[in-house]
Design a protein around this motif. Sequence first.
Motif, PDB file in Angstrom:
ATOM      1  N   MET A 115       0.843  -1.202   0.000  1.00 22.80           N
ATOM      2  CA  MET A 115       0.000   0.000   0.000  1.00 22.80           C
ATOM      3  C   MET A 115       0.877   1.251   0.000  1.00 22.80           C
ATOM      4  O   MET A 115       2.015   1.212   0.448  1.00 22.80           O
ATOM      5  CB  MET A 115      -0.927   0.031   1.209  1.00 22.80           C
ATOM      6  CG  MET A 115      -2.068  -0.960   1.065  1.00 22.80           C
ATOM      7  SD  MET A 115      -3.399  -0.673   2.237  1.00 22.80           S
ATOM      8  CE  MET A 115      -4.086   0.851   1.643  1.00 22.80           C
ATOM      9  N   LYS A 116       0.310   2.333  -0.485  1.00 19.48           N
ATOM     10  CA  LYS A 116       0.980   3.629  -0.477  1.00 19.48           C
ATOM     11  C   LYS A 116       0.724   4.305   0.870  1.00 19.48           C
ATOM     12  O   LYS A 116      -0.313   4.078   1.487  1.00 19.48           O
ATOM     13  CB  LYS A 116       0.411   4.531  -1.570  1.00 19.48           C
ATOM     14  CG  LYS A 116       0.540   4.002  -2.959  1.00 19.48           C
ATOM     15  CD  LYS A 116      -0.255   4.860  -3.926  1.00 19.48           C
ATOM     16  CE  LYS A 116      -0.281   4.215  -5.282  1.00 19.48           C
ATOM     17  NZ  LYS A 116      -1.344   4.696  -6.132  1.00 19.48           N
ATOM     18  N   ALA A 117       1.655   5.159   1.250  1.00 21.72           N
ATOM     19  CA  ALA A 117       1.455   6.030   2.402  1.00 21.72           C
ATOM     20  C   ALA A 117       1.364   7.452   1.879  1.00 21.72           C
ATOM     21  O   ALA A 117       2.201   7.877   1.068  1.00 21.72           O
ATOM     22  CB  ALA A 117       2.617   5.914   3.379  1.00 21.72           C
ATOM     23  N   VAL A 118       0.328   8.183   2.293  1.00 22.26           N
ATOM     24  CA  VAL A 118       0.217   9.603   1.971  1.00 22.26           C
ATOM     25  C   VAL A 118       0.377  10.350   3.284  1.00 22.26           C
ATOM     26  O   VAL A 118      -0.331  10.089   4.250  1.00 22.26           O
ATOM     27  CB  VAL A 118      -1.098   9.937   1.227  1.00 22.26           C
ATOM     28  CG1 VAL A 118      -1.059   9.350  -0.176  1.00 22.26           C
ATOM     29  CG2 VAL A 118      -2.323   9.438   1.948  1.00 22.26           C
ATOM     30  N   LEU A 119       1.364  11.239   3.330  1.00 24.83           N
ATOM     31  CA  LEU A 119       1.787  11.854   4.574  1.00 24.83           C
ATOM     32  C   LEU A 119       1.370  13.314   4.641  1.00 24.83           C
ATOM     33  O   LEU A 119       1.590  14.087   3.705  1.00 24.83           O
ATOM     34  CB  LEU A 119       3.298  11.722   4.720  1.00 24.83           C
ATOM     35  CG  LEU A 119       3.765  10.249   4.680  1.00 24.83           C
ATOM     36  CD1 LEU A 119       5.252  10.149   4.447  1.00 24.83           C
ATOM     37  CD2 LEU A 119       3.373   9.551   5.949  1.00 24.83           C
ATOM     38  N   LEU A 120       0.760  13.673   5.774  1.00 24.92           N
ATOM     39  CA  LEU A 120       0.187  15.002   5.984  1.00 24.92           C
ATOM     40  C   LEU A 120       0.819  15.659   7.197  1.00 24.92           C
ATOM     41  O   LEU A 120       0.924  15.041   8.265  1.00 24.92           O
ATOM     42  CB  LEU A 120      -1.325  14.855   6.219  1.00 24.92           C
ATOM     43  CG  LEU A 120      -2.137  16.114   6.461  1.00 24.92           C
ATOM     44  CD1 LEU A 120      -2.272  16.918   5.169  1.00 24.92           C
ATOM     45  CD2 LEU A 120      -3.521  15.747   6.982  1.00 24.92           C
ATOM     46  N   CYS A 121       1.236  16.909   7.039  1.00 25.73           N
ATOM     47  CA  CYS A 121       1.670  17.710   8.183  1.00 25.73           C
ATOM     48  C   CYS A 121       0.970  19.055   8.105  1.00 25.73           C
ATOM     49  O   CYS A 121      -0.024  19.192   7.395  1.00 25.73           O
ATOM     50  CB  CYS A 121       3.192  17.843   8.236  1.00 25.73           C
ATOM     51  SG  CYS A 121       3.909  18.923   6.998  1.00 25.73           S
ATOM     52  N   ARG A 122       1.451  20.068   8.806  1.00 26.37           N
ATOM     53  CA  ARG A 122       0.783  21.364   8.813  1.00 26.37           C
ATOM     54  C   ARG A 122       0.846  22.033   7.451  1.00 26.37           C
ATOM     55  O   ARG A 122      -0.151  22.513   6.934  1.00 26.37           O
ATOM     56  CB  ARG A 122       1.402  22.269   9.865  1.00 26.37           C
ATOM     57  CG  ARG A 122       0.740  23.642   9.925  1.00 26.37           C
ATOM     58  CD  ARG A 122       1.418  24.556  10.880  1.00 26.37           C
ATOM     59  NE  ARG A 122       2.721  24.909  10.332  1.00 26.37           N
ATOM     60  CZ  ARG A 122       3.523  25.815  10.843  1.00 26.37           C
ATOM     61  NH1 ARG A 122       3.192  26.448  11.933  1.00 26.37           N
ATOM     62  NH2 ARG A 122       4.670  26.078  10.291  1.00 26.37           N
TER      63      ARG A 122
END
Length: 146
Positions: A87-94
């Motif tokens: 699976m892909k990881a989609v990474l979120l920050c501010r």
Amino acid sequence: MEKPASANASPAGIRPASGYAGDISAQLAYEWVLSGDAVLVDVRTDAEREWVGYVPGAVPLAWKQWPGMAMNEAFDQGLKTAVPAGMKAVLLCRSGVRSVAAAKRAAELGIEAYNILEGFEGDADAQGQRGNIGGWRRQGLPWKQG
């Protein structure tokens, strides 16, 4: 022999990046999560998610911890646990800065990782305030506060 221009093109909606799979819009990340192709990992601090808001269903896994912004020693194991093989990881920050560093680390761990452009709050405006230009929230994607 030169490659045709189309050979260098990236898939629709993905900006090439150095050290990880690429940069994508919040909308594309949301579509991938809805389709079951990716896991959304929120790498902001616990305090940011609590005070500013969070995305329901996202895996809360801080890249750095507040106060002091020390590296989260449990990040690698937490990411490996959160993102199933293939699976892909989609990474979120501010704002889309810490998530680049986290995406690079994910790639080192063998995970296909993408940075979400503009992050949760978007870019700062002329007054230095976030939340008015771009970002997950501003684009009307699901989020909650409190």
